[in-house]
Design an enzyme around this catalytic site. Structure first.
Site, mmCIF file in Angstrom:
data_model
loop_
_atom_site.group_PDB
_atom_site.id
_atom_site.type_symbol
_atom_site.label_atom_id
_atom_site.label_comp_id
_atom_site.label_asym_id
_atom_site.label_seq_id
_atom_site.Cartn_x
_atom_site.Cartn_y
_atom_site.Cartn_z
ATOM 1 N N HIS A 135 31.142 -16.032 26.676
ATOM 2 C CA HIS A 135 30.893 -14.646 26.255
ATOM 3 C C HIS A 135 31.263 -14.381 24.797
ATOM 4 O O HIS A 135 30.743 -13.447 24.199
ATOM 5 C CB HIS A 135 31.652 -13.668 27.162
ATOM 6 C CG HIS A 135 30.992 -13.478 28.508
ATOM 7 N ND1 HIS A 135 30.644 -14.524 29.316
ATOM 8 C CD2 HIS A 135 30.612 -12.349 29.180
ATOM 9 C CE1 HIS A 135 30.089 -14.054 30.430
ATOM 10 N NE2 HIS A 135 30.051 -12.748 30.370
ATOM 11 N N HIS A 158 21.823 -9.665 28.142
ATOM 12 C CA HIS A 158 23.191 -10.182 28.184
ATOM 13 C C HIS A 158 23.223 -11.601 28.791
ATOM 14 O O HIS A 158 23.832 -12.523 28.238
ATOM 15 C CB HIS A 158 24.064 -9.213 28.991
ATOM 16 C CG HIS A 158 25.462 -9.681 29.186
ATOM 17 N ND1 HIS A 158 26.378 -9.755 28.155
ATOM 18 C CD2 HIS A 158 26.119 -10.118 30.297
ATOM 19 C CE1 HIS A 158 27.538 -10.214 28.623
ATOM 20 N NE2 HIS A 158 27.403 -10.439 29.914
#
Ligand code: NAD
Ligand code: GLY
Length: 360
Positions: free
Chosen positions: A248, A265
């Site tokens: 991430h 995402h």
């Protein structure tokens, strides 16, 4: 139907996974002892498709729901939207024992969760996630919040739901690209915590991508089990919970430098996880063969695994990584894999190595 428990003492709750489990919402809310007035917060894509059943289930159980719809998409995660929702809750006279149902993907879950966590200093929240990403990740664990112009998720509160209903039937209407983006989080759980699960994804990927009910239920349930176990050990991310951010650090920075327009995402963290795997081989002993297994799995899932950046973009990426709220004292720390199924967190990584790992 499967149930996964999130054991958090008096804030423990169940995640119920199965087809049409949303129909149980009303009866479940009676058991939770909520007051009649409630709000279903959804977005403009999900509401028309899935809110009628949800409202009907609540009304049949004696509740008085108001339906509040925000525009679909990340730009709705803002404080202006939150204020408008507060005003609507006040108008509908929600009280301390009232509750909010978050019906939608991660955007709705984060906004509705934040509203529920702060209105009257916190009222009940039921998550009814409708994207794969929300079912396996964002609806579980209590992180809620909105974005500021200065950055993503900068304002938020931990507010655990009282119940999560993962209705697999809602995924029937989810666009293919959104579904595949959710698969990136499923693969993440194998890498960070469960080598056998990673192998199972390798074996059954086509069944998952085909949304076969048995496979889907099993993958959502195992992902939720892993998330529940990690959250139960470290609810507010003082340590272990950081492993959920595998891939991430780079993924968030890629999203930021492309103004949240180029990648979903899940796509950005697919690139981030492959880069983190390459860094893991250099710095944490992950065998090269496992880097290739990881890259191949994302590739088979139809997710991007590399990005080629111009020199100017590279600078921006490194800066965005520094600004990520996970950075501390200006130092960016990574989650790296020692093996598939085992990671360590808080590892400093030289900037040059990050750039090399993005496009090997
Ligand atoms: P999203 O909520 O924007 O949903 C993606 C798109 O799919 C939207 O257009 C939505 O309207 C549509 N959609 C949702 N469900 C649908 C369905 N069943 N049928 C048809 N269309 C549907 O995106 P997302 O990927 O679910 O979530 C991303 C957000 O989640 C980001 O804001 C991210 O920051 C947040 N997030 C939060 C956590 C957490 O722990 N709180 C974890 C991960 C991500
Ligand atoms: N999605 C990361 C977390 O819940 O901690």
């Amino acid at each position: 139907m499967r149930t996964v428990k999130v054991p958090l003492g008096e804030r423990s709750y169940s995640i119920v996974i199965g087809r049409r489990v949303a129909d149980r919402l009303g009866r479940a809310c009676v058991k939770l002892g909520f007051a009649p007035r409630c709000a279903v917060i959804t977005d403009s894509q999900v509401g028309p498709r899935h809110s009628p059943r949800v409202l009907e289930s609540l009304r049949r159980a004696g509740f008085d729901p108001i339906l509040l719809t925000i525009p679909a998409g990340e730009p709705s995660k803002n404080l202006g939207q939150v204020e408008a929702l507060y005003l609507a809750l006040a108008q509908h006279q929600l009280e301390r024992r009232s509750f909010v149902v978050a019906l939608g993907g991660g955007v709705v879950g984060d906004v509705a969760g934040f509203v529920a966590g702060t209105y009257l200093r916190g009222i009940g929240l039921v998550q009814l996630p409708t994207t794969l990403l929300a079912q396996v990740d964002s609806s579980v664990g209590g992180k809620t919040g909105v974005n500021l112009p200065a950055g993503k998720n900068l304002v938020g509160v931990f507010h655990q739901p009282r119940l999560v209903l993962c209705d697999l039937a809602t995924l029937d209407t989810l666009p293919e690209r959104e579904f595949r983006a959710g698969v990136a989080e499923v693969i993440k759980y194998g890498i960070i915590r469960d080598a056998a699960f990673f192998t199972q994804i390798e074996t059954d990927l086509e069944r998952l991508l085909g949304r076969e009910e048995a496979a889907l239920g099993a993958f959502v349930a195992r992902s939720c089990e892993i998330k529940a176990e990690v959250v139960a050990r470290d609810e507010t991310e003082s340590g272990l919970r950081a492993i959920l951010n595998f891939g991430h650090t780079i993924g968030h920075a890629l999203e930021a430098i492309s103004n949240y327009e180029q990648y979903l995402h899940g796509e950005a963290i697919a690139i981030g996880q492959v880069a983190a795997a390459r860094l893991s081989a250099r710095l944490a002993g992950l065998p090269e063969a496992d880097v290739e297994r990881i890259r191949t799995l994302f590739d088979r899932a139809g997710l991007p695994t590399e990005v080629r950046l111009a020199p100017e973009q590279k600078k921006k990426l490194l800066k965005a990584m520094q600004l990520d709220k996970k950075a501390s004292g200006g130092r960016v720390k990574f989650v790296l894999a020692e093996a598939i199924g085992r990671v360590r967190w808080g590892v400093p990584v030289p900037e040059k190595a990050v750039l090399e790992a993005l496009a090997a």
